[in-house]
Design a protein around this motif. Structure first.
Motif, PDB file in Angstrom:
ATOM      1  N   GLU A   1      11.254 -12.846  -1.228  1.00 36.62           N
ATOM      2  CA  GLU A   1      10.966 -11.777  -0.275  1.00 36.62           C
ATOM      3  C   GLU A   1      10.318 -10.610  -1.004  1.00 36.62           C
ATOM      4  N   TYR A   2       9.493  -9.858  -0.287  1.00 32.56           N
ATOM      5  CA  TYR A   2       8.892  -8.664  -0.869  1.00 32.56           C
ATOM      6  C   TYR A   2       9.983  -7.650  -1.200  1.00 32.56           C
ATOM      7  N   ALA A   3       9.853  -7.000  -2.340  1.00 29.83           N
ATOM      8  CA  ALA A   3      10.729  -5.897  -2.735  1.00 29.83           C
ATOM      9  C   ALA A   3       9.851  -4.841  -3.394  1.00 29.83           C
ATOM     10  N   PRO A   4      10.128  -3.556  -3.148  1.00 29.04           N
ATOM     11  CA  PRO A   4       9.319  -2.487  -3.752  1.00 29.04           C
ATOM     12  C   PRO A   4       9.239  -2.567  -5.282  1.00 29.04           C
ATOM     13  N   ALA A   5      10.240  -3.150  -5.899  1.00 26.69           N
ATOM     14  CA  ALA A   5      10.239  -3.260  -7.365  1.00 26.69           C
ATOM     15  C   ALA A   5       9.071  -4.109  -7.871  1.00 26.69           C
ATOM     16  N   LEU A   6       8.505  -4.953  -7.024  1.00 26.91           N
ATOM     17  CA  LEU A   6       7.363  -5.768  -7.446  1.00 26.91           C
ATOM     18  C   LEU A   6       6.175  -4.886  -7.838  1.00 26.91           C
ATOM     19  N   VAL A   7       6.046  -3.742  -7.190  1.00 28.00           N
ATOM     20  CA  VAL A   7       4.963  -2.815  -7.538  1.00 28.00           C
ATOM     21  C   VAL A   7       5.178  -2.280  -8.951  1.00 28.00           C
ATOM     22  N   GLN A   8       6.403  -1.892  -9.279  1.00 30.44           N
ATOM     23  CA  GLN A   8       6.685  -1.379 -10.625  1.00 30.44           C
ATOM     24  C   GLN A   8       6.505  -2.461 -11.688  1.00 30.44           C
TER      25      GLN A   8
ATOM     26  N   ARG B   1       0.822  -1.202   0.000  1.00 29.57           N
ATOM     27  CA  ARG B   1       0.000   0.000   0.000  1.00 29.57           C
ATOM     28  C   ARG B   1       0.864   1.263   0.000  1.00 29.57           C
ATOM     29  N   GLY B   2       1.854   1.282   0.862  1.00 27.66           N
ATOM     30  CA  GLY B   2       2.756   2.432   0.920  1.00 27.66           C
ATOM     31  C   GLY B   2       3.502   2.643  -0.376  1.00 27.66           C
ATOM     32  N   GLU B   3       3.999   1.570  -0.942  1.00 26.76           N
ATOM     33  CA  GLU B   3       4.755   1.670  -2.198  1.00 26.76           C
ATOM     34  C   GLU B   3       3.851   2.082  -3.357  1.00 26.76           C
ATOM     35  N   VAL B   4       2.615   1.591  -3.386  1.00 26.68           N
ATOM     36  CA  VAL B   4       1.676   1.978  -4.443  1.00 26.68           C
ATOM     37  C   VAL B   4       1.381   3.474  -4.347  1.00 26.68           C
ATOM     38  N   ASN B   5       1.159   3.969  -3.136  1.00 26.11           N
ATOM     39  CA  ASN B   5       0.900   5.406  -2.963  1.00 26.11           C
ATOM     40  C   ASN B   5       2.097   6.238  -3.422  1.00 26.11           C
ATOM     41  N   ARG B   6       3.300   5.812  -3.081  1.00 28.42           N
ATOM     42  CA  ARG B   6       4.500   6.520  -3.549  1.00 28.42           C
ATOM     43  C   ARG B   6       4.618   6.429  -5.064  1.00 28.42           C
ATOM     44  N   TYR B   7       4.323   5.264  -5.621  1.00 26.70           N
ATOM     45  CA  TYR B   7       4.379   5.064  -7.069  1.00 26.70           C
ATOM     46  C   TYR B   7       3.413   6.019  -7.772  1.00 26.70           C
ATOM     47  N   LEU B   8       2.192   6.120  -7.252  1.00 26.30           N
ATOM     48  CA  LEU B   8       1.199   7.000  -7.859  1.00 26.30           C
ATOM     49  C   LEU B   8       1.638   8.458  -7.807  1.00 26.30           C
TER      50      LEU B   8
END
Length: 175
Positions: free
Chosen positions: A142-149, A102-109
């Motif tokens: 493991e989760y990594a923020p790059a998964l959102v991108q 959720r945090g990473e998606v908000n930053r991505y947006l």
């Protein structure tokens, strides 16, 4: 004496074609390939995709290029139903990862200004479900923020969450 156009191997009419007409012609090529009733020629689809994929067809083309949809369309509905059922049965809950996604998606947006392409109310839930489902099925990752991108283009271009998951899973597995 030959003209500069003839020496390059391009026809004069092709070079004078406007970008919007070229785009319409490319769209027609994709539509023709995708509307095949029996078999999708993935090699031709790949060749056309090298020059760009029209936005409205991008999700559909990616499913074939990633091997999510099979080129043989005889069992198309059965395969889609199986993908849907398989995705439906996956656990999509992971409290720790959900917060991070959720945090990473908000930053991505905010960073990419994709608000116009993504619904800020429903998109985060899709990202969460897809990424959590993938990580729950692949405990060694493991989760990594790059998964959102990596997931974002599928969320933007596909209507069905199970298609987003299937393409995301396939791409991450390839990487």
């Amino acid at each position: 004496m030959s003209s500069p156009l003839s020496s390059s191997g391009s026809s004069p009419s092709r070079q004078r074609t406007s970008p919007s007409l070229r785009s319409a012609l490319a769209r027609e090529d994709f539509v023709e390939l995708l509307e095949s009733e029996v078999f999708i020629d993935v090699n031709k689809l790949r060749k056309c995709a090298r020059h760009g994929i029209p936005d409205e067809l991008r999700g559909e083309v990616w499913k074939f290029l990633l091997g999510v949809e099979k080129s043989d369309r005889s069992n198309e509905f059965t395969q889609r139903r199986a993908r849907y059922e398989s995705y439906r049965e996956i656990d999509k809950e992971n409290v720790d990862v959900s917060k991070r996604v959720r945090g990473e998606v908000n930053r991505y947006l905010l960073r990419t200004k994709k608000e116009g392409l993504l619904d800020s109310h429903t998109a985060p839930a899709i990202f969460e479900a897809v990424i959590c489902a993938y990580l729950n099925c692949n405990n060694h990752i493991e989760y990594a923020p790059a998964l959102v991108q990596i997931c974002a283009p599928f969320v933007i271009t596909m209507k069905a969450e199970y298609d987003v998951y299937s393409c995301f899973e396939r791409l991450v597995d390839i990487l």
